[in-house]
Design an enzyme around this catalytic site. Sequence first.
Site, mmCIF file in Angstrom:
data_model
loop_
_atom_site.group_PDB
_atom_site.id
_atom_site.type_symbol
_atom_site.label_atom_id
_atom_site.label_comp_id
_atom_site.label_asym_id
_atom_site.label_seq_id
_atom_site.Cartn_x
_atom_site.Cartn_y
_atom_site.Cartn_z
ATOM 1 N N HIS A 36 0.846 -1.200 0.000
ATOM 2 C CA HIS A 36 0.000 0.000 0.000
ATOM 3 C C HIS A 36 0.873 1.239 0.000
ATOM 4 O O HIS A 36 1.847 1.305 0.749
ATOM 5 C CB HIS A 36 -0.894 0.041 1.240
ATOM 6 C CG HIS A 36 -1.674 -1.217 1.441
ATOM 7 N ND1 HIS A 36 -1.096 -2.380 1.913
ATOM 8 C CD2 HIS A 36 -2.975 -1.512 1.206
ATOM 9 C CE1 HIS A 36 -2.010 -3.329 1.960
ATOM 10 N NE2 HIS A 36 -3.156 -2.832 1.536
ATOM 11 N N LYS A 67 -1.781 -8.261 -4.040
ATOM 12 C CA LYS A 67 -2.668 -7.098 -3.900
ATOM 13 C C LYS A 67 -1.843 -5.819 -3.802
ATOM 14 O O LYS A 67 -0.856 -5.772 -3.063
ATOM 15 C CB LYS A 67 -3.524 -7.248 -2.636
ATOM 16 C CG LYS A 67 -4.376 -6.007 -2.321
ATOM 17 C CD LYS A 67 -4.823 -5.982 -0.857
ATOM 18 C CE LYS A 67 -5.448 -4.625 -0.532
ATOM 19 N NZ LYS A 67 -5.670 -4.415 0.909
#
Length: 252
Positions: free
Chosen positions: A143, A170
């Site tokens: 992230h 992800k």
Amino acid sequence: MKTVTVKDLVIGTGAPKIIVSLMAKDIASVKSEALAYREADFDILEWRVDHYADLSNVESVLAAAKILRETMPEKPLLFTFRSAKEGGEQAISTEAYIALNRAAIDSGLVDMIDLELFTGDDQVKETVAYAHAHDVKVVMSNHDFHKTPEAEEIIARLRKMQSFDADIPKIALMPQSTSDVLTLLAATLEMQEQYADRPIITMSMAKTGVISRLAGEVFGSAATFGAVKKASAPGQISVNDLRTVLTILHQA
């Protein structure tokens, strides 16, 4: 491309699956939130353990996990400690982070763990192997709440996660402009078409990036995050609206 099956949910085919994050601070709120979430329309329950105050008490953490498992036995449970450096609520040592995830794996209460790519290569590889030995799937994540790197770097990170045997790579990035959203979508498409042999999850955050949370089936992202109550990241929309849009795009 292979799919990932957790309980009866097949990730990587059809419309993107909806993940919701539960962010309770104590066991009483875990219980009340779980009852509220049970009525919502979603596919995967993410427990954001970094919001849990009694983190140093493993018994308390696992007691909370047990409540979630018993309240929603049919939902895949994703155990996530989001580190402070990647936008989470608490900072803990790498050793404590790995130990926490191992305790979750050992408990038999969780179906998936979130493992941050930049935890350290050796620790990541060992934890993936440990999870898989206990039939727990790994969402490997990265992230950046400040910027969006070039497409080549986005793809390189996703490929690295794949090389570390993540079940689902992800990445979530903050756009500084609309063109950053296009960069993320282009990287997702290139990854999906040229390199991915498993489902991936990608998103561009904030209001600017909302389209990326809706268009996963077009560009190659297998899941998206929605909000039941409070959003766990900027740009999330309510699960009901999200399901409506995903269904429209799927049936078009």
